[in-house]
Motif scaffolding. Structure first.
Motif, PDB file in Angstrom:
ATOM      1  N   ASP A 113      36.726  30.245  38.827  1.00  0.00           N
ATOM      2  CA  ASP A 113      37.097  30.269  40.250  1.00  0.00           C
ATOM      3  C   ASP A 113      38.261  31.230  40.474  1.00  0.00           C
ATOM      4  O   ASP A 113      38.294  31.948  41.489  1.00  0.00           O
ATOM      5  CB  ASP A 113      37.471  28.864  40.723  1.00  0.00           C
ATOM      6  N   GLY A 114      39.206  31.238  39.535  1.00  0.00           N
ATOM      7  CA  GLY A 114      40.322  32.163  39.660  1.00  0.00           C
ATOM      8  C   GLY A 114      39.886  33.613  39.573  1.00  0.00           C
ATOM      9  O   GLY A 114      40.363  34.472  40.322  1.00  0.00           O
ATOM     10  N   VAL A 115      38.946  33.899  38.674  1.00  0.00           N
ATOM     11  CA  VAL A 115      38.443  35.269  38.538  1.00  0.00           C
ATOM     12  C   VAL A 115      37.711  35.695  39.800  1.00  0.00           C
ATOM     13  O   VAL A 115      37.932  36.793  40.344  1.00  0.00           O
ATOM     14  CB  VAL A 115      37.507  35.376  37.315  1.00  0.00           C
ATOM     15  N   ARG A 116      36.865  34.811  40.313  1.00  0.00           N
ATOM     16  CA  ARG A 116      36.070  35.160  41.493  1.00  0.00           C
ATOM     17  C   ARG A 116      36.895  35.197  42.769  1.00  0.00           C
ATOM     18  O   ARG A 116      36.427  35.729  43.785  1.00  0.00           O
ATOM     19  CB  ARG A 116      34.926  34.143  41.653  1.00  0.00           C
ATOM     20  N   SER A 117      38.097  34.649  42.738  1.00  0.00           N
ATOM     21  CA  SER A 117      38.940  34.650  43.938  1.00  0.00           C
ATOM     22  C   SER A 117      39.479  36.038  44.262  1.00  0.00           C
ATOM     23  O   SER A 117      39.914  36.293  45.384  1.00  0.00           O
ATOM     24  CB  SER A 117      40.112  33.675  43.757  1.00  0.00           C
ATOM     25  N   HIS A 118      39.443  36.952  43.309  1.00  0.00           N
ATOM     26  CA  HIS A 118      39.918  38.310  43.575  1.00  0.00           C
ATOM     27  C   HIS A 118      38.889  39.060  44.413  1.00  0.00           C
ATOM     28  O   HIS A 118      37.685  39.008  44.132  1.00  0.00           O
ATOM     29  CB  HIS A 118      40.164  39.050  42.257  1.00  0.00           C
ATOM     30  N   PRO A 119      39.335  39.748  45.447  1.00  0.00           N
ATOM     31  CA  PRO A 119      38.394  40.440  46.348  1.00  0.00           C
ATOM     32  C   PRO A 119      37.504  41.433  45.588  1.00  0.00           C
ATOM     33  O   PRO A 119      37.978  42.211  44.766  1.00  0.00           O
ATOM     34  CB  PRO A 119      39.324  41.177  47.326  1.00  0.00           C
ATOM     35  N   VAL A 121      35.301  40.974  43.297  1.00  0.00           N
ATOM     36  CA  VAL A 121      34.831  40.644  41.951  1.00  0.00           C
ATOM     37  C   VAL A 121      33.426  40.046  41.987  1.00  0.00           C
ATOM     38  O   VAL A 121      32.562  40.411  41.175  1.00  0.00           O
ATOM     39  CB  VAL A 121      35.818  39.689  41.246  1.00  0.00           C
ATOM     40  N   THR A 122      33.188  39.127  42.914  1.00  0.00           N
ATOM     41  CA  THR A 122      31.880  38.452  42.947  1.00  0.00           C
ATOM     42  C   THR A 122      30.730  39.441  43.159  1.00  0.00           C
ATOM     43  O   THR A 122      29.775  39.450  42.374  1.00  0.00           O
ATOM     44  CB  THR A 122      31.865  37.353  44.012  1.00  0.00           C
TER      45      THR A 122
END
Length: 200
Positions: A113-119, A121-122
């Protein structure tokens, strides 16, 4: 088909490692960090990296002797495939690092979740750009089939392999085997023969 010695079997290694990843994934339904998680994602990483020289070889075949339009199409398809390769590689590396750093699935979920929270990245790593990996392979094999340099059924089987994997990750072993069926024989040839000219 060429009688030249067989080189590195990239068309076999890529689908085979993808199949291995799918089998390992099925053997570990909890998807917790550990040996199975790491081995599976190393297999995925090996699969994706093996497709780099495979796609490059397809590009060379598709661009050979067919004019600037064929070269441009093959180049664009390869660029898309390599961009997708970079995205899937990043995804596999992130999964490996997260699995190494976390003690259980709950901790992994928090870190993901922390990784995907960066604009960005997803879409760049998980949803949009990884699709280009498959798009590149389909376009290159379809171009070769349209040029009658490989059998028409090969890109159709490639699409089937991708489709079953997209339908369910549990079907990834089947998808890998379909890709193996379509692509592995290409390891045995340097360049598919061009169709013979029509008699005059």
């Amino acid at each position: 088909m060429s009688n030249t010695p067989r080189q590195w079997p990239w068309f076999t290694v890529g689908p085979l490692c993808l199949t291995v990843y799918g089998v390992i994934r099925l053997s570990d339904p909890t998807h917790n960090p550990g040996f199975a998680w790491s081995l599976g994602h190393l297999s995925l990483l090996a699969s994706v990296l093996a497709f780099v020289p495979a796609m490059w070889r397809l590009r060379r075949w598709a661009a050979a002797g067919r004019g600037p339009a064929a070269r441009a199409f093959a180049g664009a398809a390869t660029a898309a495939g390599l961009l997708g390769t970079a995205a899937v590689t990043a995804q596999a590396l992130i999964d490996l690092v997260v699995g190494f750093l976390c003690a259980d699935r709950a901790a992994m979920n928090v870190m993901f979740d922390g990784v995907r929270s960066h604009p960005g990245v997803t879409p760049a790593v998980y949803t949009v750009l990884p699709l280009l990996f498959y798009v590149g392979i389909v376009l290159l094999t379809a171009q070769l089939a349209a040029m009658r340099r490989i059998a028409v059924w090969r890109p159709l089987v490639v699409v089937a392999g991708i489709a079953v994997t997209a339908a369910s990750l549990d079907l990834m072993p089947l998808g890998g085997l379909l890709l193996l069926l379509a692509l592995a024989p290409l390891d045995r040839q340097q360049q598919p023969a061009a169709p013979a000219p029509a008699p005059v």
